[in-house]
Write a protein that holds these residues in place. Structure first.
Motif, PDB file in Angstrom:
ATOM      1  N   GLY A  34      -7.564  -0.347   7.380  1.00  0.00           N
ATOM      2  CA  GLY A  34      -8.994  -0.662   7.329  1.00  0.00           C
ATOM      3  C   GLY A  34      -9.363  -2.124   7.174  1.00  0.00           C
ATOM      4  O   GLY A  34     -10.542  -2.478   7.317  1.00  0.00           O
ATOM      5  N   SER A  35      -8.396  -2.989   6.913  1.00  0.00           N
ATOM      6  CA  SER A  35      -8.753  -4.409   6.769  1.00  0.00           C
ATOM      7  C   SER A  35      -9.293  -4.993   8.067  1.00  0.00           C
ATOM      8  O   SER A  35     -10.117  -5.912   8.048  1.00  0.00           O
ATOM      9  CB  SER A  35      -7.539  -5.226   6.328  1.00  0.00           C
ATOM     10  N   THR A  47       0.832  -1.213   0.000  1.00  0.00           N
ATOM     11  CA  THR A  47       0.000   0.000   0.000  1.00  0.00           C
ATOM     12  C   THR A  47       0.865   1.261   0.000  1.00  0.00           C
ATOM     13  O   THR A  47       0.602   2.205  -0.742  1.00  0.00           O
ATOM     14  CB  THR A  47      -0.971  -0.013   1.203  1.00  0.00           C
TER      15      THR A  47
END
Ligand code: ADP
Ligand code: ASP
Ligand code: MG
Length: 604
Positions: free
Chosen positions: A152-153, A47
């Motif tokens: 956010g996972s 990311t």
């Protein structure tokens, strides 16, 4: 049927060997008789690398395209994980957020989940598959891909567990596999002596996460608490029992502080010389909320000569937008924005501090001994936060951690607890103010909407304010030391800088102790600086608004300020945390404020 949701973070799927290890773990859970949902993050630093890639093209990439780009990281992981499971001889199917029906709002890069349709998941599970879902992503009404914000996972995993529970599955549990073997008393990478906790309450974890403990995405804990999802954080590299995040149990109040956190990504914004009249804070915070900027610590000084100062912190990446939004408003109000400072926030959290005296004093004393100056102080129901100079952050965290002996074993962190995992008491915030959380949740339109469960008025407190205190290390500590020696329970604390080298410190204490608190404060302030002034006030009312995830939902402050401003009720003090926002108003407006807040939050 029982369902286990297993979430594997970036480091747990960083290479082929780790993916195989995670795959074996999922298969073991299936062989133990569960249906298994696996949620994966992007591998390793993917990311971050994608963000860099975007920045090579544009300094300010459009948020929609950012989401399109960032969502690809998780898509790689799901495919590889499904292959790994199939390679090991089990059935597996991978799904993106869109495919599995995770519908969000359209706030690109920090979207909130509105609903999750479980039909496709249930069908694939019932057909005997382990299903692999891409974390961190969803889709809005117009089929745009969205992401939930960094980290956010975790939220995807807990939200899926909650949705499956709501769809009627009796037993749902969620396991968060990461590179540490549980939640520690503070980040073990910063403080190696930190101790692993065996159990922690939803509220404590919610506060710790939102105060900077990066081990869990704070919004995932909101889901866990709202939908009562049993949650464990554990290592993907061992079978050791991790940390249970669970409803509050009686033993958890047996010690004042369970953990400490450091937030490094905040900046302090300070508005000087704005008019001290109802509606001004509303104007300021409504403008910020309209831009979806989450405001953290808010300290509004009591104000003199008709002028007030409003200090607050925002995340660094929201700074430019904050300034651009506030510049015209501040100018119009005749005030100015002071130069922005680089700061760190050190917080301590613990359910036990609700009923204990001297907690703040202990924290401040530790900072004073380290020679750390406190730029701003705010408290919440179960947390105390102090803003310090950026350079002092790590030293301050270490000192505070040590002062509460967090490295030592205690029940729930190395020692047995009574009643083990049985849910002993429901999470109680401010006793009866908690209202009916379940009822509030049942009224939600979207799964991740803000929950406000109650408003309570308390007129049993008074306030002591010290004006023009010299802004030096040790002064607050001295005040609270004297107050604590008198065994006076201090509730809200707000400290704010009011001018060059000057600070204003307010705290609330039970009315029955007010005279003593005032006298003690006066004595010590006189020693510090004979020119400083101390005032006591018994005609105040405190309103507590309780709920879940209140600080991160930008709308709460806006609604509160808006409702009070519309009735011309001035807010004299404000404190906010994830589970409670409290405001001080004049005593004779208390009932009216209660009524208007109940109306504003539709609790009538
Ligand atoms: P993942 O990629 O698995 O989601 P994260 O990096 O997001 O992993 O979270 C794990 C990291 O969180 C740990 O390596 C640790 O450095 C950090 N951390 C911060 N605060 C804490 C804490 N209180 N307890 C445990 N880990 C923490
Ligand atoms: N991959 C995303 C991130 O790095 C989401 C996550 O890992 O939870 O922030
Ligand atoms: Mg994470």
């Amino acid at each position: 049927m029982s369902v286990v949701v297993q979430k594997f973070g970036g480091s747990s799927v960083a290479n082929a060997e780790r993916i195989m290890r995670a795959a074996r773990r999922a298969i073991r859970a299936k062989q133990a008789g569960n249906q298994v949902v696996v949620v994966v993050s992007a591998r390793g630093d993917t990311t971050d690398d994608l963000i860099e890639l975007a920045q090579e093209i544009s300094e300010n990439p459009p948020a929609r395209e950012m989401d399109m780009l960032l969502a690809t990281g998780e898509q790689i992981s799901i495919a590889l994980m499904a292959m790994a499971i199939q390679e090991l001889g089990e059935q597996a199917l991978s799904f993106t957020g869109v495919q599995v029906g995770i519908r969000t709002d359209s706030t690109h890069t920090k979207a909130r989940i509105k609903e999750i349709s479980t039909a496709r998941m249930r069908e694939a599970l019932d057909a005997g598959n382990i299903i692999i879902v891409a974390g961190f992503q969803g889709v809005d009404e117009k089929q745009n891909i969205t992401t939930l914000g960094r980290g956010g996972s975790d939220t995807t995993a807990v939200a899926l567990a909650a949705a499956l529970k709501l769809s009627g599955i009796e037993k749902v549990a969620c396991e968060i596999y990461t590179d540490v073997d549980g939640v520690y008393t503070t980040d073990p990478r910063i403080v190696p002596e930190a101790r692993k906790m065996d159990k922690i309450s939803y509220d404590e974890m919610l506060e710790l996460a939102s105060m900077g403990a990066g081990v869990m995405h704070s919004r995932s804990i909101e889901f866990a608490k709202k939908y009562d999802v049993p949650l464990m954080v554990r290592s993907s590299f061992s079978d050791a029992e991790g940390t249970w995040i669970m409803p509050e149990a009686a033993w958890m109040t047996g010690f004042p502080v369970c953990g400490a956190a450091l937030a490094k990504d905040e900046v302090r914004v300070f508005l000087e010389n704005v008019p001290d009249r109802p509606g001004v804070s509303h104007q300021v915070f409504a403008a910020i909320a309209a831009k979806n900027i989450a405001v953290d610590m808010i300290a509004q000084s009591v104000g003199r000569d008709g002028k007030a100062c409003i200090g607050f912190t925002v995340m660094r990446n929201d700074l430019n937008l904050t300034i651009a939004t506030l510049q015209p408003i501040t100018t119009e109000l005749g005030g100015s924005i002071a130069p922005v400072e680089d700061v760190c926030k050190v917080s301590v959290v613990g359910s036990g501090m609700r009923t204990r005296t001297g907690v703040a004093e202990k924290m401040f004393a530790a900072l004073t001994t380290e020679g750390v100056n406190m730029k701003m102080i705010t408290t919440g129901d179960i947390k105390i936060s102090v803003l310090v100079d950026k350079a002092d952050g790590v030293r301050a965290l270490k000192a505070v951690h040590h002062s509460f002996a967090l490295e030592k074993a205690r029940p729930g962190a190395g020692e047995e607890t009574v009643g083990s995992l049985e849910y002993q008491t429901k999470t109680i915030i401010r006793q009866d103010a908690a209202g009916d959380l379940a009822q509030a949740i049942s009224r939600l339109a979207g799964m991740e909407d803000i929950v406000i469960s109650g408003v309570k008025l308390d007129t049993n407190y008074g306030r002591v304010t010290s004006f023009d205190l010299p802004d030096q290390p040790g002064n607050c500590s001295r005040v609270f030391q004297t107050v604590a020696t008198g065994h006076i329970l201090v509730d809200m604390i707000v400290q704010n800088l009011t001018g060059p080298g000057r600070a204003e410190l307010s705290f609330t204490a039970p009315k029955t102790d007010l005279t003593r608190a005032l006298k003690r404060t006066q004595d010590v302030v006189r020693e510090i600086d004979p020119n400083a002034r101390v005032a006591g006030e018994s005609d105040i009312a405190i309103l507590y608004v309780t709920g879940v995830g209140m600080r991160t939902h930008t709308g709460v402050a806006r609604t509160m300020f808006g409702a009070l401003a519309s009735r011309g009720i001035n807010i004299a003090m404000i404190n906010s945390s994830e589970v409670c926002v409290s405001v001080v108003v004049d005593a004779d407006r208390g009932e009216e404020a209660l009524e208007c807040l109940r109306e504003a939050f539709k609790l009538t």
